[in-house]
Design an enzyme around this catalytic site. Structure first.
Site, PDB file in Angstrom:
ATOM      1  N   SER A   1      -5.793   2.929  -6.418  1.00  0.00           N
ATOM      2  CA  SER A   1      -5.113   2.187  -7.474  1.00  0.00           C
ATOM      3  C   SER A   1      -4.238   1.081  -6.912  1.00  0.00           C
ATOM      4  O   SER A   1      -3.700   0.280  -7.652  1.00  0.00           O
ATOM      5  CB  SER A   1      -4.219   3.155  -8.258  1.00  0.00           C
TER       6      SER A   1
ATOM      7  N   ASP B   1       0.303   6.772  -3.456  1.00  0.00           N
ATOM      8  CA  ASP B   1      -0.307   8.105  -3.360  1.00  0.00           C
ATOM      9  C   ASP B   1      -1.797   8.027  -3.032  1.00  0.00           C
ATOM     10  O   ASP B   1      -2.279   8.682  -2.106  1.00  0.00           O
ATOM     11  CB  ASP B   1      -0.112   8.895  -4.658  1.00  0.00           C
TER      12      ASP B   1
ATOM     13  N   GLU C   1      22.295  21.690  -3.888  1.00  0.00           N
ATOM     14  CA  GLU C   1      21.185  20.742  -3.766  1.00  0.00           C
ATOM     15  C   GLU C   1      21.534  19.336  -4.223  1.00  0.00           C
ATOM     16  O   GLU C   1      20.845  18.386  -3.882  1.00  0.00           O
ATOM     17  CB  GLU C   1      19.962  21.258  -4.555  1.00  0.00           C
TER      18      GLU C   1
ATOM     19  N   HIS D   1      26.119  23.786  -7.211  1.00  0.00           N
ATOM     20  CA  HIS D   1      24.766  23.297  -6.891  1.00  0.00           C
ATOM     21  C   HIS D   1      24.730  22.634  -5.512  1.00  0.00           C
ATOM     22  O   HIS D   1      25.006  21.443  -5.392  1.00  0.00           O
ATOM     23  CB  HIS D   1      24.308  22.291  -7.951  1.00  0.00           C
TER      24      HIS D   1
ATOM     25  N   CYS E   1      23.571  28.926  -9.257  1.00  0.00           N
ATOM     26  CA  CYS E   1      24.012  28.778 -10.646  1.00  0.00           C
ATOM     27  C   CYS E   1      23.477  29.949 -11.498  1.00  0.00           C
ATOM     28  O   CYS E   1      23.866  31.076 -11.283  1.00  0.00           O
ATOM     29  CB  CYS E   1      23.602  27.403 -11.193  1.00  0.00           C
TER      30      CYS E   1
END
Ligand code: XMP
Length: 530
Positions: A244, A248, A192, A190, A102
């Site tokens: 937590s 992650d 992607e 694009h 792009c």
């Protein structure tokens, strides 16, 4: 995010950071000109088992011998805008294979003397490749008629002499070009985005066919190299990590555990605003994963400090600070800790470019660190996207329910109770929330939504139960679909499911007589209500 950031600020981080992957991993560099799809390009390249890094458009790593190709991203600017991001490509073109996407393509052409002008009709949405030069390596195995996704207000109207067109759509003659005598290509569409039918093939043609990428990036290879590197770097040093319950920090803990075993101590703080039984269940999960984990029930402290506080930001601050106090207290009971580990992931670290042209560092976890520092930082997942973190978790043998767990805000239910917080309100919300979440699981809907929860509203309404008139609380169910929490749509859950959940909540949760469903998207609403 907030909690993780606060841990850093509080415990104090040395500027020495343990990254993974300092070894020679061949890579594609994606120069970011500020497009919203830059991260998506990165993910697509990684899906090809090819390692890549996203760097700001003007920070190309000229001294890095492991670069094998370069992708130029899109941009919110037009190449001719005064504020457009421009860069000298003379050291890059000719030295590496280059693919401009792009704006990247427009910039390649424009900076070589081609012209770019506002498109007569703005070129957005689906288009079809009407002609293709199938001899060009970028177009290998891409059939005529393929759908491509266009999203640009400008178009290349002429290309320099040594450029030639290799694909066109009905409306866009220069949909793709190649540069003669150079391994440089451009596409105005694009590849992607999901809607570009053979977009992955096009990226594969570039990354593998043209750049010669070995496609040796995988969860297993990441684990092997990262564990080896963590062992070498950390040696016998002790590490503390704040868990937590989210994916992650959990994956970071299991990875570190594999590298340094008992030298890792994990701390899991219950601030009293977790989901029903979550502290107990998650602690059990962590223990069965062999983690050396300290669970701290600090709910009384938090309830005390939050009493009478209705302002959302104040609630967040109290929880953030309280969390740090508890974490620090526990961390200081440990001897000789040298590192603080965190589950920071790649999107937290990528320097993103805002359309105003200012460079913003969206690295939530290490922003604003204090000068006085006493622990070094260890972030073994800092180069991974979320889906890669999950793949690593699976490869490490972690249970699926930990890996696919919905995101949950650090301050927990505190930001889902509108107004002040009492243990009774938390009890009501936990009960309603658990009916909703368990229902999503039972109906096979849990994995179809990005995140879900119940909000306790600060209103009471009249109802009737049996012969009795009631005057009780209303709750809102919130479930959204999203890919990154930046934008979200309300989940179109089946009416039958919503009816069942509503019925169950009203019948089983004492104190609730009305259930509503939040049908706001983000933007303009946000996912959480506070
Ligand atoms: P919003 O409400 O801004 O949420 O659309 C986007 C994502 O961030 C989560 N969120 C938080 N996470 N501390 C956190 O750790 C917070 O204070 C916080 N507020 C929102 C939210 O759950 C969603 O995933």
């Amino acid at each position: 995010m907030i909690c993780r950031a606060i841990i850093c600020n509080f415990v104090g981080i040395n500027s020495v950071t343990v990254h993974s992957l300092t070894f020679m991993q061949e890579k594609i560099v994606i120069l970011d000109f500020g497009s919203q799809t830059t991260q998506l390009i990165g993910r697509r390249v990684r899906e090809l088992n090819m390692y890549c890094e996203i760097v700001p458009y003007n920070k190309f790593p000229h001294d890095d011998p492991s670069v094998i190709g370069v992708i130029l991203s899109g941009s919110p600017f037009s190449v001719y805008d005064e504020k457009a991001f421009r860069v000298d490509l003379s050291e890059i073109r000719g030295r590496y294979p280059v693919l401009g996407i792009c704006y990247g393509a427009q910039f390649l052409s424009w900076s070589s003397g081609g012209s770019v002008e506002p498109a007569g009709s703005r070129e957005y949405g689906r288009a079809h490749l009407a002609s293709i030069d199938s001899n060009d390596p970028l177009m290998k195995d891409i059939p005529v008629g393929s759908t491509v996704w266009m999203s640009h207000g400008d178009t290349i109207t002429s290309i320099p002499e040594n450029f030639h067109v290799i694909a066109s759509t009905d409306k866009v003659r220069i949909a793709s070009f190649a540069v003669e005598g150079e391994r440089t290509w451009g596409v105005q569409f694009h590849p992607e985005v999901f809607h570009s039918e053979h977009g992955t093939q096009l990226l594969r043609n570039f990354v593998v066919g043209i750049c010669g990428g070995k496609q040796d990036w995988s969860a297993a290879s990441f684990i092997d190299s990262t564990v080896a590197e963590l062992k070498a770097t950390l040696g016998d040093d002790k590490v503390v990590l704040g868990l937590s319950g989210g994916v992650d920090s959990s994956v970071a803990a299991v990875l570190l555990n594999r590298a340094i075993g008992k030298n890792l101590t994990c701390i899991f703080v219950d601030h009293g605003m977790l989901r029903k039984n979550e502290f107990r269940d998650v602690l059990r999960d962590y223990e069965s994963l062999g983690l050396n984990v300290i669970g701290v029930d600090a709910s009384d402290k938090f309830f005390g400090e939050l009493a009478g506080v209705a302002d959302p930001e104040k609630k967040r601050k109290i929880i953030g600070k309280g969390f740090i106090d508890v974490f620090d207290q526990e961390a200081h009971k440990l001897k000789d800790v040298k590192y603080l580990a965190q589950g920071t992931i790649y999107p937290d670290c990528i320097e993103s470019l805002s359309i105003t042209g200012t460079t913003i560092k969206s690295h939530h976890n290490v922003g604003g660190l204090p000068e006085k520092m006493n622990l070094k930082l260890c972030e073994p997942l800092r180069l991974l996207f979320k889906d890669e973190v999950r793949a690593v978790g699976r490869e490490l043998g972690m249970p699926e329910h930990l890996i696919t767990r919905h995101p949950f805000p650090g301050p927990g239910l505190a930001v889902r109770i509108l107004g002040d917080i009492t243990p009774e309100k938390v009890r009501i919300l936990q009960d309603a929330d658990s009916i909703f979440i368990n229902g999503l699981r039972e109906w096979g809907l849990y994995d179809k939504v990005w995140q879900a929860g119940v909000i306790l509203l600060p209103v009471q309404s009249v109802g009737v139960m049996g012969d009795e008139r009631t005057y009780e609380r209303a709750v809102a169910l919130r479930a959204v679909t999203s890919t990154d929490a930046m934008t979200a749509d309300w989940a179109h859950l089946p009416y039958e499911f919503l009816a069942k959940v509503s019925n169950d909540i009203i019948n089983k949760v004492r104190g609730v007589n009305r259930v509503t469903y939040d049908i706001s998207s983000k933007p303009p609403a946000t996912i959480e209500w506070e």
